[in-house]
Structures are given as structure tokens and as C-alpha cells.
Design an enzyme around this catalytic site. Structure first.
Site, PDB file in Angstrom:
ATOM      1  CD  GLU A 101      -3.145   0.705   0.302  1.00 52.48           C
ATOM      2  OE1 GLU A 101      -2.582   1.517  -0.450  1.00 52.48           O
ATOM      3  OE2 GLU A 101      -4.366   0.719   0.494  1.00 52.48           O
ATOM      4  CG  ASP A 102      -0.900   4.824  -1.492  1.00 57.82           C
ATOM      5  OD1 ASP A 102      -1.650   4.024  -0.885  1.00 57.82           O
ATOM      6  OD2 ASP A 102      -1.336   5.807  -2.112  1.00 57.82           O
ATOM      7  CG  ASP A 105      -5.324   8.717   6.674  1.00 57.82           C
ATOM      8  OD1 ASP A 105      -5.328   9.015   7.872  1.00 57.82           O
ATOM      9  OD2 ASP A 105      -5.643   9.530   5.791  1.00 57.82           O
ATOM     10  CG  PHE A 154      -3.762  16.236   1.516  1.00 59.46           C
ATOM     11  CD1 PHE A 154      -5.067  15.765   1.599  1.00 59.46           C
ATOM     12  CD2 PHE A 154      -3.080  16.078   0.309  1.00 59.46           C
ATOM     13  CE1 PHE A 154      -5.677  15.146   0.510  1.00 59.46           C
ATOM     14  CE2 PHE A 154      -3.678  15.466  -0.780  1.00 59.46           C
ATOM     15  CZ  PHE A 154      -4.979  14.997  -0.685  1.00 59.46           C
ATOM     16  NE  ARG A 167      -3.642   8.521  -8.862  1.00 59.17           N
ATOM     17  CZ  ARG A 167      -4.271   8.141  -7.758  1.00 59.17           C
ATOM     18  NH1 ARG A 167      -3.592   7.671  -6.745  1.00 59.17           N
ATOM     19  NH2 ARG A 167      -5.586   8.217  -7.672  1.00 59.17           N
TER      20      ARG A 167
HETATM   21  C1  PRP Z   1      -5.733   5.781  -0.094  1.00 58.76           C
HETATM   22  C2  PRP Z   1      -4.652   4.756   0.110  1.00 58.76           C
HETATM   23  C3  PRP Z   1      -5.310   3.686   0.918  1.00 58.76           C
HETATM   24  C4  PRP Z   1      -6.351   4.459   1.712  1.00 58.76           C
HETATM   25  C5  PRP Z   1      -5.863   4.624   3.107  1.00 58.76           C
HETATM   26  O1  PRP Z   1      -6.506   5.411  -1.200  1.00 58.76           O
HETATM   27  O2  PRP Z   1      -4.151   4.265  -1.112  1.00 58.76           O
HETATM   28  O3  PRP Z   1      -5.914   2.689   0.101  1.00 58.76           O
HETATM   29  O4  PRP Z   1      -6.517   5.737   1.096  1.00 58.76           O
HETATM   30  O5  PRP Z   1      -6.797   5.303   3.889  1.00 58.76           O
HETATM   31  P1  PRP Z   1      -7.409   4.705   5.237  1.00 58.76           P
HETATM   32  O6  PRP Z   1      -6.285   4.114   6.044  1.00 58.76           O
HETATM   33  O7  PRP Z   1      -8.018   5.912   5.899  1.00 58.76           O
HETATM   34  O8  PRP Z   1      -8.431   3.675   4.873  1.00 58.76           O
HETATM   35  P2  PRP Z   1      -7.442   6.432  -1.985  1.00 58.76           P
HETATM   36  O9  PRP Z   1      -8.827   6.285  -1.486  1.00 58.76           O
HETATM   37  O10 PRP Z   1      -6.845   7.792  -1.922  1.00 58.76           O
HETATM   38  O11 PRP Z   1      -7.411   5.828  -3.459  1.00 58.76           O
HETATM   39  P3  PRP Z   1      -6.211   5.785  -4.510  1.00 58.76           P
HETATM   40  O12 PRP Z   1      -5.200   4.792  -3.989  1.00 58.76           O
HETATM   41  O13 PRP Z   1      -6.863   5.318  -5.771  1.00 58.76           O
HETATM   42  O14 PRP Z   1      -5.641   7.171  -4.621  1.00 58.76           O
END
Ligand code: PRP
Length: 187
Positions: A101-102, A105, A154, A167
Site C-alpha cells: 500500500e502507499d 491512514d 495531506f 501521482r
Molecule cells: C488511499 C490509500 C489507501 C487508503 C488509506 O486510497 O491508497 O488505500 O486511502 O486510507 P485509510 O487508512 O483511511 O483507509 P485512496 O482512497 O486515496 O485511493 P487511490 O489509492 O486510488 O488514490
């Protein structure tokens, strides 16, 4: 709008990213030596991290992808609604799965993924996240490999978007506070 206009500062520069990825790849290569490793990447944000990480792995592995809708969660709020949009192709039963994962949060996305995959009875299930925001956690999730713990700001770049763009930035940056609610209409 150009990236330099919306960025407050660079949080993790490309050299630091490269160095940390090498360390993570070395640890993963050692821990999964001889195992049936499947790297599972969550679209879209995890792609940049995955592709750089896998090129530094020295062990055999496969990759697979899934997509989820995380409307209302992520970096700015937390309704907790997670839905599977595209599933894996691979059958992960009996295999060693590492979710890449990136960012973690609130933890709600990872909690959902761990429950989803655990039910498929992998031999093991681990998590590797580039970024971790512990101060935002609503659900505790086990993280096996963490690139960087970061403050509650952010962040964008290196796979992470702001309004679906930026990105491609080769570093992780902090968004200027004035843009938290989006870009002005004329852009
Ligand atoms: C981001 C990230 C995780 C998630 C983490 O995805 O890639 O999947 O949010 O957040 P959390 O811990 O609060 O659940 P995003 O919804 O931004 O989608 P993306 O990866 O397509 O940008």
C-alpha cells in the site's frame, strides 16, 4: 496548476525513498526466501511503490492487483465505506500474501483488506506500507513493513494523488493548506 505552486514542502525526497526501498526490499527478500510470495497491490496509489519495490526484490514472486472504492475515507475524512470494485486474479489460498500500500491512514481500508484476504486462507498475510499516519488511526491494523511514519498532513506524489493528479511526482510532498478543499475552478 504546477506542482511547485501547490506544494508546501517535500517530506520525503527521492534519494531517501530509494534508500528506504532498498532496505525494505532486502528485509522482504530475506523474510520470504523460499516462500510462494504474491505481492498484492491496491490501486491506484500503491502502484508506484510496488513497481519500484519489486525491482529491488531478489526473490521470485508474483504480483496481482485489486481496486476498491474508498469514497469518504482516506486522507481527509472517515465515513469508513470500502467496496471491492476489482478483485484479484490469483487464488491466494495457501500462498504467502504481502499487501503493498502507499499509505495507511485511518486503517479502515487495510482492515477491510485483511478481513477479505484472511477469509481466503492464505498461508500467511502481511502488510507493507510506504507511509503510515499513526495519529489518524481509527482501526488498529498490524503493519509488518513501514517505509516512513509521517505526521497528519495531506501528502501527495509518488503514487498519492491530489484530485487524481500529481501521482507522478518522484517525491512525497505536503500540500499547501490553502488547497485542502481542492483546486480553484480556473485550473
Ligand atoms: C488511499 C490509500 C489507501 C487508503 C488509506 O486510497 O491508497 O488505500 O486511502 O486510507 P485509510 O487508512 O483511511 O483507509 P485512496 O482512497 O486515496 O485511493 P487511490 O489509492 O486510488 O488514490
Amino acid at each position: 496548476m504546477r506542482a511547485d505552486q501547490i506544494i508546501e514542502r517535500i517530506l520525503v525526497d527521492r534519494e531517501t525513498l530509494h534508500r528506504r526501498l532498498a532496505e525494505l526490499a532486502q528485509a522482504i527478500s530475506s523474510d520470504y526466501e523460499g516462500k510462494d510470495l504474491v505481492l498484492v497491490c491496491v490501486l491506484k496509489g500503491g502502484v508506484t511503490f510496488l513497481t519500484d519495490l519489486m525491482r529491488q526484490l531478489t526473490i521470485l514472486h508474483e504480483v496481482d492487483f485489486l481496486a476498491i472504492s474508498s469514497y469518504g475515507i482516506g486522507q481527509r475524512d472517515s465515513s469508513g465505506a470500502v467496496r471491492l470494485i476489482m478483485d484479484l486474479k490469483a487464488d491466494i489460498a495457501g500462498r504467502d500474501v504481502l499487501i503493498v500500500e502507499d499509505i495507511v491512514d485511518t486503517g479502515q481500508t487495510m482492515d477491510y483488506l485483511l478481513r477479505l484476504f484472511q477469509a481466503r486462507e492464505p498461508a500467511s498475510l502481511g502488510v507493507c506500507t510506504l507511509l503510515n499516519k499513526p495519529s489518524r488511526r481509527l482501526v488498529e491494523v498490524p503493519l509488518d513493513y513501514i517505509g516512513f511514519d509521517i505526521p497528519d498532513e495531506f501528502v501527495l506524489g509518488y503514487g498519492l494523488d491530489f484530485d487524481e493528479k500529481y501521482r507522478n511526482l518522484p517525491y512525497v510532498a505536503v500540500l499547501k493548506k490553502e488547497y485542502f478543499d481542492g483546486l480553484p475552478d480556473e485550473t
